[in-house]
Design a protein around this motif. Sequence first.
Motif, PDB file in Angstrom:
ATOM      1  N   TYR A  98       0.824  -1.222   0.000  1.00  0.00           N
ATOM      2  CA  TYR A  98       0.000   0.000   0.000  1.00  0.00           C
ATOM      3  C   TYR A  98       0.852   1.263   0.000  1.00  0.00           C
ATOM      4  CZ  TYR A  98       1.193   0.310   4.960  1.00  0.00           C
ATOM      5  OH  TYR A  98       1.880   0.418   6.140  1.00  0.00           O
ATOM      6  N   GLU A  99       0.249   2.350  -0.492  1.00  0.00           N
ATOM      7  CA  GLU A  99       0.948   3.643  -0.550  1.00  0.00           C
ATOM      8  C   GLU A  99      -0.069   4.767  -0.382  1.00  0.00           C
ATOM      9  OE1 GLU A  99       2.440   4.113  -4.742  1.00  0.00           O
ATOM     10  OE2 GLU A  99       1.453   2.177  -4.983  1.00  0.00           O
ATOM     11  N   SER A 100      -1.108   4.483   0.397  1.00  0.00           N
ATOM     12  CA  SER A 100      -2.295   5.344   0.428  1.00  0.00           C
ATOM     13  C   SER A 100      -2.025   6.765   0.913  1.00  0.00           C
ATOM     14  CB  SER A 100      -3.372   4.694   1.292  1.00  0.00           C
ATOM     15  OG  SER A 100      -3.645   3.396   0.814  1.00  0.00           O
ATOM     16  N   LEU A 101      -1.193   6.915   1.930  1.00  0.00           N
ATOM     17  CA  LEU A 101      -0.973   8.262   2.456  1.00  0.00           C
ATOM     18  C   LEU A 101      -0.141   9.107   1.478  1.00  0.00           C
ATOM     19  CD1 LEU A 101      -2.036   9.581   4.984  1.00  0.00           C
ATOM     20  CD2 LEU A 101       0.097   9.031   6.139  1.00  0.00           C
ATOM     21  N   ALA A 102       0.780   8.453   0.769  1.00  0.00           N
ATOM     22  CA  ALA A 102       1.537   9.166  -0.264  1.00  0.00           C
ATOM     23  C   ALA A 102       0.607   9.515  -1.429  1.00  0.00           C
ATOM     24  CB  ALA A 102       2.701   8.307  -0.741  1.00  0.00           C
ATOM     25  N   GLU A 103      -0.254   8.576  -1.771  1.00  0.00           N
ATOM     26  CA  GLU A 103      -1.179   8.754  -2.897  1.00  0.00           C
ATOM     27  C   GLU A 103      -2.125   9.931  -2.666  1.00  0.00           C
ATOM     28  OE1 GLU A 103      -1.235   7.223  -5.738  1.00  0.00           O
ATOM     29  OE2 GLU A 103      -3.113   8.102  -6.462  1.00  0.00           O
ATOM     30  N   THR A 104      -2.535  10.132  -1.418  1.00  0.00           N
ATOM     31  CA  THR A 104      -3.518  11.182  -1.123  1.00  0.00           C
ATOM     32  C   THR A 104      -2.867  12.409  -0.475  1.00  0.00           C
ATOM     33  OG1 THR A 104      -3.975  10.174   1.042  1.00  0.00           O
ATOM     34  CG2 THR A 104      -5.361   9.479  -0.790  1.00  0.00           C
ATOM     35  N   ASN A 105      -1.549  12.502  -0.598  1.00  0.00           N
ATOM     36  CA  ASN A 105      -0.810  13.656  -0.080  1.00  0.00           C
ATOM     37  C   ASN A 105      -1.082  13.965   1.378  1.00  0.00           C
ATOM     38  OD1 ASN A 105       1.125  14.889  -1.693  1.00  0.00           O
ATOM     39  ND2 ASN A 105      -0.503  15.469  -3.154  1.00  0.00           N
ATOM     40  N   LYS A 110      -9.019  10.398   3.211  1.00  0.00           N
ATOM     41  CA  LYS A 110      -8.990   9.873   1.836  1.00  0.00           C
ATOM     42  C   LYS A 110      -8.102   8.642   1.765  1.00  0.00           C
ATOM     43  CE  LYS A 110      -9.787  13.932  -1.044  1.00  0.00           C
ATOM     44  NZ  LYS A 110      -9.093  14.967  -1.829  1.00  0.00           N
ATOM     45  N   ALA A 111      -7.017   8.660   2.539  1.00  0.00           N
ATOM     46  CA  ALA A 111      -6.051   7.565   2.477  1.00  0.00           C
ATOM     47  C   ALA A 111      -6.657   6.253   2.960  1.00  0.00           C
ATOM     48  CB  ALA A 111      -4.810   7.912   3.297  1.00  0.00           C
ATOM     49  N   ILE A 112      -7.430   6.303   4.038  1.00  0.00           N
ATOM     50  CA  ILE A 112      -7.986   5.044   4.548  1.00  0.00           C
ATOM     51  C   ILE A 112      -9.048   4.518   3.576  1.00  0.00           C
ATOM     52  CG2 ILE A 112      -9.779   6.013   6.094  1.00  0.00           C
ATOM     53  CD1 ILE A 112      -7.441   3.025   6.903  1.00  0.00           C
ATOM     54  N   ALA A 116      -8.844   0.882   1.774  1.00  0.00           N
ATOM     55  CA  ALA A 116      -9.933  -0.107   1.817  1.00  0.00           C
ATOM     56  C   ALA A 116     -10.370  -0.504   0.402  1.00  0.00           C
ATOM     57  CB  ALA A 116     -11.111   0.467   2.602  1.00  0.00           C
ATOM     58  N   ARG A 117     -10.401   0.493  -0.473  1.00  0.00           N
ATOM     59  CA  ARG A 117     -10.848   0.232  -1.857  1.00  0.00           C
ATOM     60  C   ARG A 117      -9.856  -0.705  -2.563  1.00  0.00           C
ATOM     61  NH1 ARG A 117     -11.807   5.327  -2.912  1.00  0.00           N
ATOM     62  NH2 ARG A 117      -9.713   5.736  -3.691  1.00  0.00           N
ATOM     63  N   ASN A 118      -8.575  -0.407  -2.446  1.00  0.00           N
ATOM     64  CA  ASN A 118      -7.567  -1.231  -3.124  1.00  0.00           C
ATOM     65  C   ASN A 118      -7.463  -2.627  -2.521  1.00  0.00           C
ATOM     66  OD1 ASN A 118      -6.859   0.755  -4.942  1.00  0.00           O
ATOM     67  ND2 ASN A 118      -5.412   1.683  -3.513  1.00  0.00           N
ATOM     68  N   LEU A 119      -7.633  -2.673  -1.196  1.00  0.00           N
ATOM     69  CA  LEU A 119      -7.597  -3.974  -0.526  1.00  0.00           C
ATOM     70  C   LEU A 119      -8.726  -4.862  -1.047  1.00  0.00           C
ATOM     71  CD1 LEU A 119      -6.355  -5.772   1.699  1.00  0.00           C
ATOM     72  CD2 LEU A 119      -7.906  -4.666   3.331  1.00  0.00           C
ATOM     73  N   SER A 120      -9.912  -4.270  -1.209  1.00  0.00           N
ATOM     74  CA  SER A 120     -11.014  -5.123  -1.680  1.00  0.00           C
ATOM     75  C   SER A 120     -10.820  -5.522  -3.147  1.00  0.00           C
ATOM     76  CB  SER A 120     -12.384  -4.491  -1.417  1.00  0.00           C
ATOM     77  OG  SER A 120     -12.493  -3.306  -2.104  1.00  0.00           O
ATOM     78  N   LEU A 145       2.353   5.933   8.529  1.00  0.00           N
ATOM     79  CA  LEU A 145       1.764   6.847   9.518  1.00  0.00           C
ATOM     80  C   LEU A 145       0.239   6.707   9.602  1.00  0.00           C
ATOM     81  CD1 LEU A 145       3.894  10.048   8.841  1.00  0.00           C
ATOM     82  CD2 LEU A 145       4.048   8.483  10.795  1.00  0.00           C
ATOM     83  N   LEU A 146      -0.334   6.132   8.540  1.00  0.00           N
ATOM     84  CA  LEU A 146      -1.777   5.892   8.535  1.00  0.00           C
ATOM     85  C   LEU A 146      -2.203   5.101   9.776  1.00  0.00           C
ATOM     86  CD1 LEU A 146      -4.266   6.328   6.706  1.00  0.00           C
ATOM     87  CD2 LEU A 146      -3.712   4.181   5.558  1.00  0.00           C
ATOM     88  N   TRP A 147      -1.296   4.234  10.244  1.00  0.00           N
ATOM     89  CA  TRP A 147      -1.639   3.340  11.366  1.00  0.00           C
ATOM     90  C   TRP A 147      -1.442   4.007  12.720  1.00  0.00           C
ATOM     91  CZ3 TRP A 147      -4.475   1.080   8.404  1.00  0.00           C
ATOM     92  CH2 TRP A 147      -4.068   0.658   7.144  1.00  0.00           C
ATOM     93  N   LYS A 148      -1.121   5.296  12.722  1.00  0.00           N
ATOM     94  CA  LYS A 148      -1.166   6.058  13.971  1.00  0.00           C
ATOM     95  C   LYS A 148      -2.623   6.408  14.265  1.00  0.00           C
ATOM     96  CE  LYS A 148       3.421   7.224  14.588  1.00  0.00           C
ATOM     97  NZ  LYS A 148       4.025   6.284  15.521  1.00  0.00           N
TER      98      LYS A 148
END
Length: 254
Positions: A98-105, A110-112, A116-120, A145-148
């Motif tokens: 995953y790279e969600s937080l980088a993807e959503t700046n 938006k990152a979570i 979730a979308r990519n995981l599914s 950092l998303l997991w903080k």
Amino acid sequence: MRDFTHKIYRDFLISLKKENFQFITVEEYFSLKYDKNRAFIIIRHDVDRRPKSSLKMAKIENSMGIKATYYFRTISRTLKPDIIREIATLGHEIGYHYESLAETNGNYEKAIRDFARNLSKLREIYPIKSISMHGRPTSKWDSRLLWKRYNYRDYGILSEPYLDIDFKKVLYITDAGREWNNDLINRRDRVNSSFNFGFKHTEEIILNIDRGVLPNKIMVNIHPEHWSENNIEWYRVLLIRKIKNFVKRQLLNL
Ligand SMILES: [Zn+2]
């Protein structure tokens, strides 16, 4: 001898087998499905691009009776259901890179949702249980950092190796940037380690395995796109790496 060829990769696997290492997936490690009295190695692959290179590596491993864990990014270049299915059929585990937080700046909400979308999407192909962060050196955002703020266990994920493995006890080796554990060009694929081997070439790793001086708990991160089976491919990868590592060094010096 040229490094990062499929031949050297096979030699690496052969020497691990000779030393009686067991090859376990990330899921097996976390569900304790392995022999505690034997040395183990977790081979982890980050599929950043060129998924066909991963398929080739998956076939090499399968032909030697070896299992690994392949973490796929979900960008269109790598989200190739046929390839992912084939790798899983060869006995390997599939995870989400995953790279969600980088993807959503850095936008956590938006990152979570992105996560979730990519995981599914991936779960339509394989029952994903493990995730690993893609470092994306061009972004200032570290997706871990998303997991903080959120908990991946709420999404049925059992492990994020960067966060859940004690790398004081497990030796971590990575070929990020097509160099072994090179922090100068490697922004995020690092761990807090108590080991200091400083490998320059795969041959040195093999020598250390043969001498029995490596720890008996190892995770190696190998990017299949860095490894090639013939000369043309090898020079192409080398050229790309030189350019990318130059750019990375500039970024890290800023
Ligand atoms: Zn990556």
